[in-house]
Design a protein around this motif. Structure first.
Motif, PDB file in Angstrom:
ATOM      1  N   GLU A  46       0.704  -1.298   0.123  1.00  0.00           N
ATOM      2  CA  GLU A  46       0.047   0.083  -0.100  1.00  0.00           C
ATOM      3  C   GLU A  46       0.909   1.071   0.059  1.00  0.00           C
ATOM      4  O   GLU A  46       2.049   1.315   0.653  1.00  0.00           O
ATOM      5  N   THR A  47       0.397   2.338  -0.727  1.00  0.00           N
ATOM      6  CA  THR A  47       1.059   3.579  -0.503  1.00  0.00           C
ATOM      7  C   THR A  47      -0.151   4.483   0.154  1.00  0.00           C
ATOM      8  O   THR A  47      -1.134   4.535  -0.584  1.00  0.00           O
ATOM      9  N   ALA A  48      -0.106   5.225   1.162  1.00  0.00           N
ATOM     10  CA  ALA A  48      -0.935   6.217   1.672  1.00  0.00           C
ATOM     11  C   ALA A  48      -0.776   7.719   0.992  1.00  0.00           C
ATOM     12  O   ALA A  48       0.511   8.020   1.199  1.00  0.00           O
ATOM     13  N   PHE A  49      -1.602   8.293   0.654  1.00  0.00           N
ATOM     14  CA  PHE A  49      -1.544   9.529   0.051  1.00  0.00           C
ATOM     15  C   PHE A  49      -2.375  10.547   1.189  1.00  0.00           C
ATOM     16  O   PHE A  49      -3.569  10.253   1.298  1.00  0.00           O
ATOM     17  N   VAL A  50      -1.678  11.311   1.821  1.00  0.00           N
ATOM     18  CA  VAL A  50      -2.320  12.392   2.982  1.00  0.00           C
ATOM     19  C   VAL A  50      -2.312  13.692   2.444  1.00  0.00           C
ATOM     20  O   VAL A  50      -1.327  14.301   2.159  1.00  0.00           O
ATOM     21  N   VAL A  51      -3.495  14.466   2.653  1.00  0.00           N
ATOM     22  CA  VAL A  51      -3.848  15.964   2.367  1.00  0.00           C
ATOM     23  C   VAL A  51      -4.381  16.711   3.679  1.00  0.00           C
ATOM     24  O   VAL A  51      -5.262  16.306   4.034  1.00  0.00           O
ATOM     25  N   LEU A  59      -7.496  11.137   3.237  1.00  0.00           N
ATOM     26  CA  LEU A  59      -6.190   9.823   3.085  1.00  0.00           C
ATOM     27  C   LEU A  59      -7.138   8.827   2.103  1.00  0.00           C
ATOM     28  O   LEU A  59      -8.287   8.702   2.076  1.00  0.00           O
ATOM     29  N   ARG A  60      -6.174   8.536   1.067  1.00  0.00           N
ATOM     30  CA  ARG A  60      -6.476   7.498   0.252  1.00  0.00           C
ATOM     31  C   ARG A  60      -5.343   6.525   0.101  1.00  0.00           C
ATOM     32  O   ARG A  60      -4.186   6.673   0.412  1.00  0.00           O
ATOM     33  N   TRP A  61      -5.729   5.444  -0.220  1.00  0.00           N
ATOM     34  CA  TRP A  61      -4.709   4.097  -0.184  1.00  0.00           C
ATOM     35  C   TRP A  61      -4.803   3.552  -1.611  1.00  0.00           C
ATOM     36  O   TRP A  61      -5.898   3.164  -2.262  1.00  0.00           O
ATOM     37  N   PHE A  62      -3.608   3.199  -1.905  1.00  0.00           N
ATOM     38  CA  PHE A  62      -3.641   2.568  -3.522  1.00  0.00           C
ATOM     39  C   PHE A  62      -2.519   1.338  -3.099  1.00  0.00           C
ATOM     40  O   PHE A  62      -1.221   1.497  -2.805  1.00  0.00           O
ATOM     41  N   THR A  63      -2.741   0.190  -3.793  1.00  0.00           N
ATOM     42  CA  THR A  63      -1.939  -0.908  -3.849  1.00  0.00           C
ATOM     43  C   THR A  63      -1.096  -0.710  -5.297  1.00  0.00           C
ATOM     44  O   THR A  63      -1.403   0.380  -5.804  1.00  0.00           O
ATOM     45  N   PRO A  64      -0.141  -1.413  -5.652  1.00  0.00           N
ATOM     46  CA  PRO A  64       0.414  -1.186  -7.071  1.00  0.00           C
ATOM     47  C   PRO A  64      -0.586  -1.210  -8.278  1.00  0.00           C
ATOM     48  O   PRO A  64      -0.174  -0.773  -9.353  1.00  0.00           O
ATOM     49  N   VAL A  65      -1.779  -1.913  -8.107  1.00  0.00           N
ATOM     50  CA  VAL A  65      -2.693  -2.169  -9.407  1.00  0.00           C
ATOM     51  C   VAL A  65      -3.889  -1.229  -8.922  1.00  0.00           C
ATOM     52  O   VAL A  65      -4.746  -1.355  -9.953  1.00  0.00           O
ATOM     53  N   ALA A  66      -4.475  -0.933  -7.768  1.00  0.00           N
ATOM     54  CA  ALA A  66      -5.897  -0.507  -7.576  1.00  0.00           C
ATOM     55  C   ALA A  66      -5.915   0.683  -6.461  1.00  0.00           C
ATOM     56  O   ALA A  66      -5.275   0.443  -5.246  1.00  0.00           O
ATOM     57  N   GLU A  67      -7.029   1.297  -6.368  1.00  0.00           N
ATOM     58  CA  GLU A  67      -7.320   2.211  -5.059  1.00  0.00           C
ATOM     59  C   GLU A  67      -8.165   1.173  -4.207  1.00  0.00           C
ATOM     60  O   GLU A  67      -9.081   0.402  -4.870  1.00  0.00           O
ATOM     61  N   VAL A  68      -8.048   1.269  -2.965  1.00  0.00           N
ATOM     62  CA  VAL A  68      -8.832   0.357  -2.024  1.00  0.00           C
ATOM     63  C   VAL A  68      -9.666   1.046  -1.033  1.00  0.00           C
ATOM     64  O   VAL A  68      -9.241   2.404  -0.860  1.00  0.00           O
ATOM     65  N   ASP A  69     -10.638   0.633  -0.630  1.00  0.00           N
ATOM     66  CA  ASP A  69     -11.521   1.427   0.307  1.00  0.00           C
ATOM     67  C   ASP A  69     -11.015   1.591   1.793  1.00  0.00           C
ATOM     68  O   ASP A  69     -11.497   2.543   2.447  1.00  0.00           O
ATOM     69  N   LEU A  70     -10.086   0.599   2.381  1.00  0.00           N
ATOM     70  CA  LEU A  70      -9.861   0.516   3.706  1.00  0.00           C
ATOM     71  C   LEU A  70      -8.327  -0.327   3.725  1.00  0.00           C
ATOM     72  O   LEU A  70      -8.126  -1.327   3.216  1.00  0.00           O
ATOM     73  N   CYS A  71      -7.739   0.388   4.536  1.00  0.00           N
ATOM     74  CA  CYS A  71      -6.209   0.122   4.826  1.00  0.00           C
ATOM     75  C   CYS A  71      -5.702   0.103   6.072  1.00  0.00           C
ATOM     76  O   CYS A  71      -5.475   1.345   6.404  1.00  0.00           O
ATOM     77  N   GLY A  72      -5.444  -0.770   6.971  1.00  0.00           N
ATOM     78  CA  GLY A  72      -5.100  -0.506   8.363  1.00  0.00           C
ATOM     79  C   GLY A  72      -3.569  -0.236   8.363  1.00  0.00           C
ATOM     80  O   GLY A  72      -3.199   0.791   9.129  1.00  0.00           O
ATOM     81  N   HIS A  73      -2.764  -1.001   7.851  1.00  0.00           N
ATOM     82  CA  HIS A  73      -1.380  -0.722   8.079  1.00  0.00           C
ATOM     83  C   HIS A  73      -0.954   0.462   7.561  1.00  0.00           C
ATOM     84  O   HIS A  73      -0.008   1.156   7.954  1.00  0.00           O
ATOM     85  N   ALA A  74      -1.381   0.979   6.196  1.00  0.00           N
ATOM     86  CA  ALA A  74      -0.868   2.285   5.777  1.00  0.00           C
ATOM     87  C   ALA A  74      -1.661   3.391   6.549  1.00  0.00           C
ATOM     88  O   ALA A  74      -1.178   4.439   6.495  1.00  0.00           O
ATOM     89  N   THR A  75      -2.781   3.323   7.238  1.00  0.00           N
ATOM     90  CA  THR A  75      -3.208   4.311   8.192  1.00  0.00           C
ATOM     91  C   THR A  75      -2.492   4.659   9.090  1.00  0.00           C
ATOM     92  O   THR A  75      -2.149   5.575   9.584  1.00  0.00           O
ATOM     93  N   LEU A  76      -1.784   3.179   9.798  1.00  0.00           N
ATOM     94  CA  LEU A  76      -1.115   3.301  10.954  1.00  0.00           C
ATOM     95  C   LEU A  76       0.348   4.117  10.495  1.00  0.00           C
ATOM     96  O   LEU A  76       0.800   4.953  11.307  1.00  0.00           O
ATOM     97  N   ALA A  77       0.663   3.797   9.147  1.00  0.00           N
ATOM     98  CA  ALA A  77       2.068   4.224   8.865  1.00  0.00           C
ATOM     99  C   ALA A  77       1.761   5.807   8.707  1.00  0.00           C
ATOM    100  O   ALA A  77       2.699   6.462   8.860  1.00  0.00           O
ATOM    101  N   ALA A  78       0.795   6.359   8.111  1.00  0.00           N
ATOM    102  CA  ALA A  78       0.389   7.547   7.912  1.00  0.00           C
ATOM    103  C   ALA A  78       0.194   8.462   9.188  1.00  0.00           C
ATOM    104  O   ALA A  78       0.995   9.494   9.324  1.00  0.00           O
ATOM    105  N   ALA A  79      -0.307   8.020  10.385  1.00  0.00           N
ATOM    106  CA  ALA A  79      -0.362   8.456  11.576  1.00  0.00           C
ATOM    107  C   ALA A  79       1.191   8.640  12.158  1.00  0.00           C
ATOM    108  O   ALA A  79       1.519   9.753  12.612  1.00  0.00           O
ATOM    109  N   HIS A  80       1.938   7.458  12.075  1.00  0.00           N
ATOM    110  CA  HIS A  80       3.267   7.404  12.451  1.00  0.00           C
ATOM    111  C   HIS A  80       4.022   8.497  11.941  1.00  0.00           C
ATOM    112  O   HIS A  80       4.659   9.717  12.672  1.00  0.00           O
TER     113      HIS A  80
END
Length: 266
Positions: A46-51, A59-80
């Motif tokens: 996942e890559t998290a994009f934060v504005v 916050l939006r999350w993208f895998t290498p091939v698609a945008e997803v509706d929910l991602c826990g680890h990338a949200t955790l990474a963004a907060a950190h």
């Protein structure tokens, strides 16, 4: 000038373990195809994009091939990343496709407030046959969440030893496949693995969103309010989970392993 970019290992306090995510802080969102190209370049699950906004962060999350509706680890990474590197303070409100998600600091853990995703029993002989062939073992119980298939195996060793056929899993009508079993280890209540070749992620190292379903399922089988899950991927990671009505609180840790700037957007 470049844009701030971080690589954070989530659901671990040890570098090069847990689940790596890229976090990119933007003044405004780029076009979706540009965001997808960046995620493909990062080549992480996942890559998290934060504005930053007046009301928190979009916050939006993208895998290498698609945008997803929910991602826990990338949200955790963004907060950190926001707390450690961007000067954020206090609780963080993330506005996402799945509603508003809140991140709080809880001593040396990060607590994420996520929606529960209940699991329902699934009677589907053809799907069960395909899953059994793909996993190489017959489930003892098959369920379905809002987005994933949910497979329970007889014991944790079977979960750890799985070597799935990803080509067959990719044909299944779901976001991914959660495979889980009760743990008899002293430190964990259950183990799991998560396979999502449909999203370009053959095996996700640690999947926060899967624990939104793992918690309500195992809470019915384990007489505890707080459960600890171990995701038994090669990298491995720990997720503590508590119930909060129709929500779950995911607790995880994180560590930054790379910091730089995103270039090439002119």
């Amino acid at each position: 000038m470049g844009l701030p970019l971080y690589q954070v290992d989530a659901f671990t306090k040890t570098p090069f373990c847990g689940n790596p995510a890229a976090v990119c802080v933007l003044p405004v969102f780029l076009e979706s195809d540009q965001l997808q190209a960046i995620a493909q370049e990062m080549n992480l699950s996942e890559t998290a994009f934060v504005v930053p906004t007046a009301a928190g962060f979009d916050l939006r999350w993208f895998t290498p091939v698609a945008e997803v509706d929910l991602c826990g680890h990338a949200t955790l990474a963004a907060a950190h990343a926001l707390w450690q590197h961007q000067g954020a303070v206090g609780d963080l409100l993330f506005h996402t496709r799945s509603g508003t998600l809140v991140a709080r600091q809880a001593e040396d853990w990060i607590a994420l407030d996520f929606p529960q995703q209940p699991v329902h029993s699934l009677e589907h002989p053809k799907l069960l046959e395909t899953l059994t062939a793909a996993l190489g073992i017959s489930p003892v119980w098959l369920g379905q969440t809002a987005s994933d298939l949910f497979v329970v195996l007889d014991n944790e060793t079977l979960v750890q030893q799985l070597s799935p056929d990803f080509a067959q899993i990719a044909t299944l009508p779901c976001r991914g496949v959660i495979v889980t079993a009760l743990s008899h280890a002293q430190d964990y209540d259950f183990v799991s693995r998560f396979f999502a070749p449909q999203l370009g992620i053959p095996e996700d190292p640690v999947t926060g969103s899967a624990h939104c379903s793992l918690y309500p399922y195992w809470r019915e089988h384990v007489a505890k309010e707080t459960l600890v899950g171990y995701q038994a991927s090669r990298r491995g990671g720990i997720v503590k989970v508590q119930g909060a009505g129709d929500r779950v609180i995911l607790f995880g840790q994180a560590v930054t392993v790379l910091q730089g700037e995103l270039l090439g957007l002119d």
